[in-house]
Write a protein that holds these residues in place. Sequence first.
Motif, PDB file in Angstrom:
ATOM      1  N   LEU A  80       0.824  -1.214   0.000  1.00 29.02           N
ATOM      2  CA  LEU A  80       0.000   0.000   0.000  1.00 29.02           C
ATOM      3  C   LEU A  80       0.854   1.259   0.000  1.00 29.02           C
ATOM      4  N   GLN A  81       1.985   1.146  -0.690  1.00 27.41           N
ATOM      5  CA  GLN A  81       2.854   2.294  -0.942  1.00 27.41           C
ATOM      6  C   GLN A  81       2.625   2.775  -2.371  1.00 27.41           C
ATOM      7  N   VAL A  82       2.866   4.049  -2.616  1.00 29.31           N
ATOM      8  CA  VAL A  82       2.671   4.594  -3.962  1.00 29.31           C
ATOM      9  C   VAL A  82       3.578   3.861  -4.953  1.00 29.31           C
ATOM     10  N   ALA A  83       2.995   3.377  -6.035  1.00 26.46           N
ATOM     11  CA  ALA A  83       3.782   2.703  -7.063  1.00 26.46           C
ATOM     12  C   ALA A  83       4.802   3.682  -7.642  1.00 26.46           C
ATOM     13  N   ALA A 104      -7.447   5.595   4.612  1.00 27.58           N
ATOM     14  CA  ALA A 104      -6.311   6.520   4.659  1.00 27.58           C
ATOM     15  C   ALA A 104      -4.999   5.755   4.486  1.00 27.58           C
ATOM     16  N   LEU A 105      -4.080   6.335   3.755  1.00 28.84           N
ATOM     17  CA  LEU A 105      -2.776   5.735   3.514  1.00 28.84           C
ATOM     18  C   LEU A 105      -1.670   6.648   4.028  1.00 28.84           C
ATOM     19  N   ASP A 106      -0.528   6.054   4.321  1.00 33.02           N
ATOM     20  CA  ASP A 106       0.616   6.817   4.808  1.00 33.02           C
ATOM     21  C   ASP A 106       1.391   7.366   3.616  1.00 33.02           C
ATOM     22  N   GLY A 160      -4.522  10.953  -2.981  1.00 31.69           N
ATOM     23  CA  GLY A 160      -5.820  11.572  -2.755  1.00 31.69           C
ATOM     24  C   GLY A 160      -6.395  11.217  -1.405  1.00 31.69           C
ATOM     25  N   ALA A 161      -7.680  10.827  -1.391  1.00 32.77           N
ATOM     26  CA  ALA A 161      -8.351  10.479  -0.134  1.00 32.77           C
ATOM     27  C   ALA A 161      -7.890   9.146   0.420  1.00 32.77           C
ATOM     28  N   ASP A 187      -7.390  11.924  -6.815  1.00 36.61           N
ATOM     29  CA  ASP A 187      -8.561  11.803  -5.942  1.00 36.61           C
ATOM     30  C   ASP A 187      -8.558  10.536  -5.108  1.00 36.61           C
ATOM     31  N   LEU A 188      -8.106   9.430  -5.702  1.00 42.03           N
ATOM     32  CA  LEU A 188      -8.149   8.138  -5.029  1.00 42.03           C
ATOM     33  C   LEU A 188      -6.971   7.280  -5.471  1.00 42.03           C
ATOM     34  N   ALA A 189      -6.720   6.230  -4.690  1.00 41.96           N
ATOM     35  CA  ALA A 189      -5.702   5.251  -5.054  1.00 41.96           C
ATOM     36  C   ALA A 189      -6.338   3.871  -5.087  1.00 41.96           C
ATOM     37  N   ALA A 190      -5.732   2.960  -5.855  1.00 43.70           N
ATOM     38  CA  ALA A 190      -6.216   1.588  -5.956  1.00 43.70           C
ATOM     39  C   ALA A 190      -5.043   0.693  -6.342  1.00 43.70           C
ATOM     40  N   PRO A 191      -5.179  -0.617  -6.186  1.00 46.81           N
ATOM     41  CA  PRO A 191      -4.088  -1.526  -6.554  1.00 46.81           C
ATOM     42  C   PRO A 191      -3.677  -1.392  -8.011  1.00 46.81           C
ATOM     43  N   GLY A 192      -2.369  -1.323  -8.232  1.00 45.67           N
ATOM     44  CA  GLY A 192      -1.888  -1.162  -9.600  1.00 45.67           C
ATOM     45  C   GLY A 192      -0.585  -1.882  -9.894  1.00 45.67           C
ATOM     46  N   VAL A 193      -0.133  -2.724  -8.983  1.00 42.25           N
ATOM     47  CA  VAL A 193       1.120  -3.468  -9.170  1.00 42.25           C
ATOM     48  C   VAL A 193       0.828  -4.965  -9.038  1.00 42.25           C
TER      49      VAL A 193
END
Length: 386
Positions: free
Chosen positions: A289-292, A367-369, A376-377, A307-313
């Motif tokens: 759950l870290q930014v790709a 919420a993510l770190d 985003g949110a 606006d949002l994040a989702a799984p992408g890796v």
Amino acid sequence: MAADPRTTGRYIVLLRPDEPDTGVRQLVELTGVRVMHSRSRDTPPEPPERCIVVFDHIGAALLYCSTDAGQVITQAAQAGDTGILAIEPERRVHATGTGAANGATWGIEAVGALASPYSGRGIRIAILDTGFDLEHPDFQGRNVTARSFVEGESAHDESGHGTHCAGIAAGPAAPEGGPRYGVAADADLFIGKVLSNRGHGTDGSVLEGIDWAVQNRCEVVSMSLGSPVQPGETYSTVFETVAQRALQAGTLIVAAAGNESRRPAHIAPVGHPANCPSILGVAAVDRALQVAPFSCGGLEPAGGEVDLAAPGVDIESAWPIPQRRHTINGTSMATPFVAGIAALHAEADARLRAAALGERLKRTARALDAPARDVGAGLVQAPQQE
């Protein structure tokens, strides 16, 4: 002056909503060519037969015109008191996935889809991409409507990108021979091929796809595509207004923030059209759950924010036969996760449509770190049983 490689030489035009026919008449007067309307045709004509195609359901048009004609229309729009609100050069767009990897469908669990009692039943998701493998065994018996907006190509997906995205958004709950990879297993799929089999397209094909999705009352539109945006570059007036009109019609548009492998996520701004305020821009995160590392972030608070994040890796999903499944990375993969989760929320509460649906997605995100400019949110989450 050298031509901008990001543009096609054509133009997209925004018509005044209260008098679109006036704008169309003015376009004819300024260019002297015929007009074709999306409401009165079933298949796209060949380019030599047209100069102006009007997308009636979103109040926009695509001009196959010379630079001189574009300049004349620009002057008319700037003069005001016309039915033409804005004109912009048509940009090239492309699929926003990256290369292959190894992995599984960890993302389905991360977004809470496994525990959700909802399946997207009765909700229409439009996937605007490279098409779809209509013979894919995982989708037999499903409600799938497909149409191509790419000249000379059918809706069949020879790239794989569109099939992969459609699979994430609405793949089956229990596919044969593998784990679950789709979010909204009972949603109705509307496949709009706006990118060629090589993964390339233009603003015009994307606008035509949006027009079609709005016409078909799709609650959600997923667009895993974009083009480069430079820091400080403003969002498209045409796409922003079209997104607002789609919201008014009950359609929420979700788009990929884009990938930039050479720079940290917080430096590269989200790409076109995801940088429009009324379109949800989606970033990608990995298993931790870290930014790709490839996921673009936002820099412009007045349009251009994530606006949002989702799984992408390491995302496994459907792929054209004979391969059947494949695992790849990208904000392209994150976007249909958000579209699928939006369908679950739309099923859970019939009041959640358009802007209200987008707000619910942001309000219920985990919420993510990580900085809001990158995620985003937070991580999009499926609705659970109350």
